[in-house]
Every structure is written in C-alpha cells, then in structure tokens.
Design an enzyme around this catalytic site. Structure first.
Site, PDB file in Angstrom:
ATOM      1  N   ASP A  41      54.719  29.212  36.947  1.00  0.00           N
ATOM      2  CA  ASP A  41      53.691  29.744  36.050  1.00  0.00           C
ATOM      3  C   ASP A  41      52.375  29.958  36.766  1.00  0.00           C
ATOM      4  O   ASP A  41      52.117  29.347  37.794  1.00  0.00           O
ATOM      5  CB  ASP A  41      53.418  28.714  34.939  1.00  0.00           C
ATOM      6  CG  ASP A  41      54.132  29.054  33.657  1.00  0.00           C
ATOM      7  OD1 ASP A  41      54.953  29.980  33.652  1.00  0.00           O
ATOM      8  OD2 ASP A  41      53.859  28.366  32.651  1.00  0.00           O
ATOM      9  N   LYS A  63      50.790  35.874  35.592  1.00  0.00           N
ATOM     10  CA  LYS A  63      50.118  37.152  35.867  1.00  0.00           C
ATOM     11  C   LYS A  63      50.148  37.497  37.355  1.00  0.00           C
ATOM     12  O   LYS A  63      50.136  38.653  37.729  1.00  0.00           O
ATOM     13  CB  LYS A  63      48.673  37.100  35.379  1.00  0.00           C
ATOM     14  CG  LYS A  63      48.581  37.064  33.877  1.00  0.00           C
ATOM     15  CD  LYS A  63      47.141  37.173  33.416  1.00  0.00           C
ATOM     16  CE  LYS A  63      47.028  36.977  31.920  1.00  0.00           C
ATOM     17  NZ  LYS A  63      47.167  35.573  31.485  1.00  0.00           N
ATOM     18  N   MET A 180      41.688  26.295  26.453  1.00  0.00           N
ATOM     19  CA  MET A 180      41.618  27.732  26.166  1.00  0.00           C
ATOM     20  C   MET A 180      40.502  28.052  25.171  1.00  0.00           C
ATOM     21  O   MET A 180      40.681  28.886  24.281  1.00  0.00           O
ATOM     22  CB  MET A 180      42.976  28.224  25.602  1.00  0.00           C
ATOM     23  CG  MET A 180      44.108  28.100  26.602  1.00  0.00           C
ATOM     24  SD  MET A 180      45.723  28.454  25.893  1.00  0.00           S
ATOM     25  CE  MET A 180      46.195  26.836  25.272  1.00  0.00           C
TER      26      MET A 180
HETATM   27  N1  SAH Z   1      50.018  22.705  30.088  1.00  0.00           N
HETATM   28  C1  SAH Z   1      48.664  22.790  30.570  1.00  0.00           C
HETATM   29  C2  SAH Z   1      47.780  23.628  29.665  1.00  0.00           C
HETATM   30  C3  SAH Z   1      48.153  25.095  29.671  1.00  0.00           C
HETATM   31  S1  SAH Z   1      47.126  26.050  28.639  1.00  0.00           S
HETATM   32  C4  SAH Z   1      48.099  21.382  30.761  1.00  0.00           C
HETATM   33  O1  SAH Z   1      48.727  20.417  30.338  1.00  0.00           O
HETATM   34  O2  SAH Z   1      47.050  21.266  31.373  1.00  0.00           O
HETATM   35  C5  SAH Z   1      45.978  26.716  29.825  1.00  0.00           C
HETATM   36  C6  SAH Z   1      44.623  26.045  29.657  1.00  0.00           C
HETATM   37  O3  SAH Z   1      44.634  24.763  30.262  1.00  0.00           O
HETATM   38  C7  SAH Z   1      43.482  26.779  30.323  1.00  0.00           C
HETATM   39  O4  SAH Z   1      42.989  27.848  29.550  1.00  0.00           O
HETATM   40  C8  SAH Z   1      42.462  25.682  30.426  1.00  0.00           C
HETATM   41  O5  SAH Z   1      41.855  25.412  29.178  1.00  0.00           O
HETATM   42  C9  SAH Z   1      43.347  24.493  30.777  1.00  0.00           C
HETATM   43  N2  SAH Z   1      43.455  24.259  32.228  1.00  0.00           N
HETATM   44  C10 SAH Z   1      44.559  24.312  32.984  1.00  0.00           C
HETATM   45  N3  SAH Z   1      44.295  23.960  34.260  1.00  0.00           N
HETATM   46  C11 SAH Z   1      42.965  23.672  34.290  1.00  0.00           C
HETATM   47  C12 SAH Z   1      42.070  23.223  35.303  1.00  0.00           C
HETATM   48  N4  SAH Z   1      42.477  22.981  36.567  1.00  0.00           N
HETATM   49  N5  SAH Z   1      40.779  23.025  34.967  1.00  0.00           N
HETATM   50  C13 SAH Z   1      40.337  23.225  33.722  1.00  0.00           C
HETATM   51  N6  SAH Z   1      41.132  23.649  32.720  1.00  0.00           N
HETATM   52  C14 SAH Z   1      42.424  23.860  32.996  1.00  0.00           C
END
Ligand code: SAH
Length: 267
Positions: A41, A63, A180
């Site tokens: 992903d 993407k 998000m």
């Molecule tokens: N499954 C993932 C979340 C996926 S949804 C998890 O558990 O973290 C995608 C969102 O996760 C992004 O829009 C952002 O809000 C957050 N996100 C993912 N990686 C991030 C990072 N390194 N720093 C800050 N936000 C992050």
C-alpha cells in the site's frame, strides 16, 4: 461464510507501522521474508522491503503503483488469484491493518472465498504520532480513554457527528486522535467547538516517525489556522485533548526533526 478451502496458498495482512522501519514487529519481518508475493500500500515505507526475498514479486497497489489509487476490488482480486496459485501473499499496510486500513473488508472477502488469512498488527500512526511528541494517549490526571476517529467518510456516509463526539470527549475526558482529518479540518474544528472549549490543546503531526516529520501545536479554536500557518498536509494525525497541556503551553511550533522531537526526552 464458506468453509471449503480451495487454495493451497494463504494471505497475511501485515501492519508495516507508521513509517520508521525499525518499528516493524518481528512477526511482520518474518512474514515479509517468507512472502512470495507482496502487495504494498501507499504509506508503507519501501525500506521495509529490505526484508523481502529477492525472488519475491512486489506489487505497489497504492497511488505510487499507477496513475490513481488501485481500486479495492482489483486488489482483492489480485490477492485471491495469487493465493489460488499457491503463493504466500503478504498484503503490507501502513500502521495497523485493522485501524482505518480496510483490513476488516479484506478478511471478510478472503473468508468468503475460502482462503486462509492471518493478520499481524502494526503500530498505528495515531499512537506513534503522539508518542513522537513524548505525549501519552491516556494519563490518570488528563484522559481516561482515547478515541481513534476518521475525518474521511465513505461517499454517501454523513461521517462523524463531531459535536456529539466533542460532548462525549469533554464529559468522559477522552483524547481524540483524528486520522485523515486535514482536508476536513474546518468542519472538524467547528463541530468539536460545539462540545469542547476553544482552548483545548491540539497538535498536528505530519510524517510521524520519518526523517521528514514535522508538527505544530495550538488550540482547538486555532486548528485550521495552525494547519495553514505551518503548511501541514497529509499524511497527518490531529490530536485533541488535555494530554497535550504541557506541549500547548509552550505555544505554536514546528520541528523538522524526525523521530527526535523538540521536546525533552524522558530519561
Ligand atoms: N492503517 C493506518 C491508517 C491508514 S489511513 C494506521 O494504522 O496508521 C491513512 C491516514 O493515517 C493518513 O491520512 C494519516 O491520517 C494517518 N497516517 C498514516 N501514516 C502516518 C504518518 N507517518 N504520520 C502521520 N499520519 C499518518
């Protein structure tokens, strides 16, 4: 749900953590190393692929892999096809597969197809982002619990009732961790102000645990202004709650220091 197993292969949904490859679990490393097919992903740091076999087939399904995000149905089809060929399929997801990662939908789909599936947790970005500021999600004096909530709903879904959530968070003393949320920050700010005081501390952490990590802190009443002033975009975590008191009292600030925040480290 089908109970017949038509495939000799299997699928493992693996949480790749928030970004820093050192935050992978040992179980994730072992699964990655034994995979013959990896479906990767967006938001998964490519550095974790260093653990993959050189013979494994790596497919970027976010993407980065094509012109637009690969449709979920196509990804699920790929997974099932590879499993039916007898491959050991690893589906690598950012953070944890079961926190806004559509892992639940994928497990249901694989079960329906009679394909064995295992899920390996990863450190979710909401937890890692707050920890990178040396701030806890819960604290006996400030927060009795934590809510992981998304700022982005499925098309046609009205999404979170921010005013109701704010009232609940205020009464029950909960930390809000918003995933998000950047593109809906104006709506989130207005909704939360219906139930939480404007001086409630807020922090935004972008690219948590990566060298390009930046953050800013402020108050709920200035959430959108803070995002704009510091040009913080996606991927970011927005944190709201009294656990941030110490951080907010120092005022707005950003840091470019990945992993090493501007805040004193706990010895
Ligand atoms: N499954 C993932 C979340 C996926 S949804 C998890 O558990 O973290 C995608 C969102 O996760 C992004 O829009 C952002 O809000 C957050 N996100 C993912 N990686 C991030 C990072 N390194 N720093 C800050 N936000 C992050």
């Amino acid at each position: 749900m089908s109970t017949t197993t038509q495939a000799s292969g299997s699928v493992v949904l693996v949480g790749a953590g928030p970004g820093d490859p050192d935050l992978l679990t040992l179980k994730a490393v072992k699964a990655i190393a034994s995979a013959t097919v990896l479906l990767v992903d967006d938001l998964v740091n490519d550095a974790v692929l260093a653990h993959a076999s050189p013979n494994a087939r790596v497919v970027h399904v976010g993407k980065r892999g094509g012109c637009a995000s690969t449709p979920q149905a196509f990804i699920e089809k790929l997974m099932i096809q590879a499993a039916r060929e007898g491959q050991r399929v690893v589906r690598l997801k950012g953070g944890d597969p079961f926190v806004f990662g559509r892992g639940g939908e994928e497990v249901e789909h694989l079960h329906r197809e009679g394909i064995a599936v295992e899920v390996i947790n990863g450190i979710t970005s909401g937890l890692a982002a707050v920890t990178s500021l040396n701030v806890p999600l819960t604290h006996r004096d400030h927060a009795h619990g934590v809510v992981f909530v998304t700022g982005h709903a499925k098309p046609g879904d009205p999404g979170t009732d921010w005013a109701a959530l704010a009232q609940c968070a205020h009464q029950a003393r909960l930390t809000l961790v918003i995933y998000m949320g950047v593109s809906s920050a104006t709506r989130i700010e207005a909704g939360l102000l219906a139930g939480l005081p404007p001086d409630t501390p807020v922090a935004i952490v972008q690219h948590a645990t990566l060298p390009e990590q930046r953050h800013a802190s402020g108050t709920l009443g200035t959430l959108t202004a803070t995002l704009g002033a510091h040009r913080l975009g996606s991927p970011s975590i927005i944190v709201v709650g009294d656990v941030l008191r110490g951080l907010a009292s120092v005022g707005l600030r950003t840091t470019a220091a990945g992993g090493s925040s501007a805040w004193p480290l706990v010895a």
